[in-house]
Structures are given as C-alpha cells and as structure tokens.
Design an enzyme around this catalytic site. Structure first.
Site, short mmCIF file in Angstrom:
data_model
loop_
_atom_site.label_atom_id
_atom_site.label_comp_id
_atom_site.label_asym_id
_atom_site.label_seq_id
_atom_site.Cartn_x
_atom_site.Cartn_y
_atom_site.Cartn_z
N ASP A 38 0.82 -1.20 0.00
CA ASP A 38 0.00 0.00 0.00
C ASP A 38 0.86 1.26 0.00
O ASP A 38 2.04 1.24 0.36
CB ASP A 38 -0.92 0.01 1.22
CG ASP A 38 -2.37 -0.30 0.86
OD1 ASP A 38 -2.66 -0.49 -0.32
OD2 ASP A 38 -3.21 -0.35 1.78
N LYS A 59 -2.98 3.23 -2.65
CA LYS A 59 -4.32 3.82 -2.49
C LYS A 59 -4.18 4.94 -1.48
O LYS A 59 -3.79 4.71 -0.33
CB LYS A 59 -5.33 2.79 -1.98
CG LYS A 59 -5.57 1.65 -2.95
CD LYS A 59 -6.65 0.72 -2.46
CE LYS A 59 -8.03 1.32 -2.63
NZ LYS A 59 -8.40 1.53 -4.04
N MET A 171 -8.64 10.13 8.68
CA MET A 171 -8.93 10.73 7.38
C MET A 171 -9.79 11.99 7.49
O MET A 171 -10.71 12.20 6.70
CB MET A 171 -9.57 9.70 6.45
CG MET A 171 -8.63 8.56 6.09
SD MET A 171 -9.41 7.17 5.22
CE MET A 171 -10.06 6.22 6.62
#
Length: 253
Positions: A38, A59, A171
C-alpha cells in the site's frame, strides 16, 4: 505436478515505524513470495521480504489510486499460481482498510486468507503524546471513526459526541473545517484536541489545541494527511515530549 493453491495474508504494517511490527508479521514477510504494498506503508519494509516480488498498489485519498477490484484480482491470480501473497496495509488491517471486501472476495473464490494485526495510527499517536485514550477520569472509552465515508456523507457527530468517549478521527484533515464546526455544535469549545501527523515516523508532527481553535492551529502548523485527530477530555493529559513539534497559532509571536 500442479502446485497447490497459495494463500493471502492481510498484514498490518503499523503506522510507519518498522520496530512496531509484530514477530508474526516479520515471519510472514520473510516467507512472502509476492508483496502487494500500500501507499502509506514504510517502503523499507521490503527489506524484510527478501524473496518477494514487490507490487505497489497504492491507495491514497485525493490521489490516483489502484482500483480495488484490480487489487483483489491480483491477490486471487497470484494465490491460484500457488504463491504466498502478503497484502501489506498501513496501520491495522481491520480498521478502514477495505479488509472486509478483500476477505469476502477471497473466500468466495476459495482462497485461504489470514489476518495479521498491526498497530493502528490512533494508538501510535496516543503513545507519542503519552496519553491514555481511555483515561477513566475523563471518558468511558474510545470511538474510532472515519471522516471519509464511501458516499462522502458526514458522520453523525451529535451521536458520537454524546458517547462520552475519546473520538479518534481518521482521514479528517481534508475536511477539518466542517468537522471542527460540526463538533462545536455538540461539544464545548474548550474540549481538548490533539493532532498527530505521520505518527511514529521521523516526519511526525504533534499539535495540542481545543475545538475553539483547532482549524486555525492545524492550518498555521501546516498539518495535513495522514494524521489522526483525537478529541475529548482525556487529551487534557497529553504532553509533548522533547522533539520538534507544531505550535498552535495562538502561541506564536
């Protein structure tokens, strides 16, 4: 003789510091034949997988990313070839990393799957601040929540504020303005907040603030993703050990 079908290991690489990897994670990396890596994983992790073919399947929010269905097909393809596949994700595998989709996909196609947990960024951030997320003098527990839902909707901040828990928000930096304003509707402006960017890494930045000035302080400190936002009275116990740190706007000359 046809080689037996391999398996897929979903492995949590933690927040970045390779010393936080579990022994089990290291053993799986050493045995890996294919490493699907990742974007936010420490790239030096490949040194622990000397015999693996490395495939980068980045990602990252707001950036061009490898499609999820393509990653899943890759895992299946390599496993069918009989190879030992390790899908390396930042943080903890089972938190906000699409592990549910991947586990279901692999099981539906008859591929053995194993999960190896990693330390989540919220825990690493709390360790950097020397603060308990579940300090019993301040809160009833901790709630892990993402500010980035698949349908782009906002979390139910009123319900979350009513839990009396420390809120560990993942996030959230790209929408910190709306997040800040929403929480101010349901929590006192004096509520302590901590932000930790790149927890556990040499690039780590830490900020102590309150809901009254969170957005301004984070902007003044130049903080962005990836970062964890910790909200709640337990953050009043947080401290900033000696290292270069971001300073709140109101403390700057």
């Amino acid at each position: 003789m046809k080689r037996a079908t391999g398996k897929v290991v979903l492995l949590g690489a933690g927040p970045g510091d390779l010393e936080l990897l579990t022994l089990k994670a290291v053993r799986q990396l050493q045995a890996a034949e294919v490493l699907l890596l990742d974007e936010l994983v420490n790239p030096d992790i490949v040194s622990l997988a000397p015999q693996a073919q490395v495939v980068r399947v980045g990602k990252r929010g707001g950036c061009k990313s490898t499609p999820q269905d393509f990653i899943q097909r890759l895992m299946r393809r390599y496993a069918i070839q009989g190879r030992q596949v390790v899908r390396v994700k930042g943080g903890e595998v089972l938190l906000f990393g699409r592990a549910g989709e991947e586990i279901s996909y692999l099981q539906q196609h008859g591929i053995a799957v194993e999960v190896v947990n990693g330390i989540s960024a919220a825990l690493a951030a709390a360790a950097s601040l020397s603060v308990s997320l579940t300090h019993r003098q301040h809160c009833r527990g901790v709630t892990l929540v993402t500010a980035h839902a698949q349908d782009h909707s906002e979390p139910d901040w009123q319900a979350l504020a009513a839990t009396g828990t420390t809120l560990a928000i993942y996030m959230g930096m790209s929408r910190i303005a709306s997040l800040n304003q929403a929480l101010l509707q349901y929590l006192p402006a004096s509520t302590p907040v901590a932000v930790v960017q790149w927890a556990s890494t040499p690039q780590e930045q830490r900020l102590l603030s309150t809901l009254a000035t969170l957005e301004a302080d984070a902007l003044a400190a130049g903080m962005g993703s990836p970062a964890i936002i910790l909200v709640g009275e337990a953050m009043a116990e947080a401290s900033l050990p000696a290292m270069p740190v971001a300073m709140p706007a109101q403390n700057r000359a």
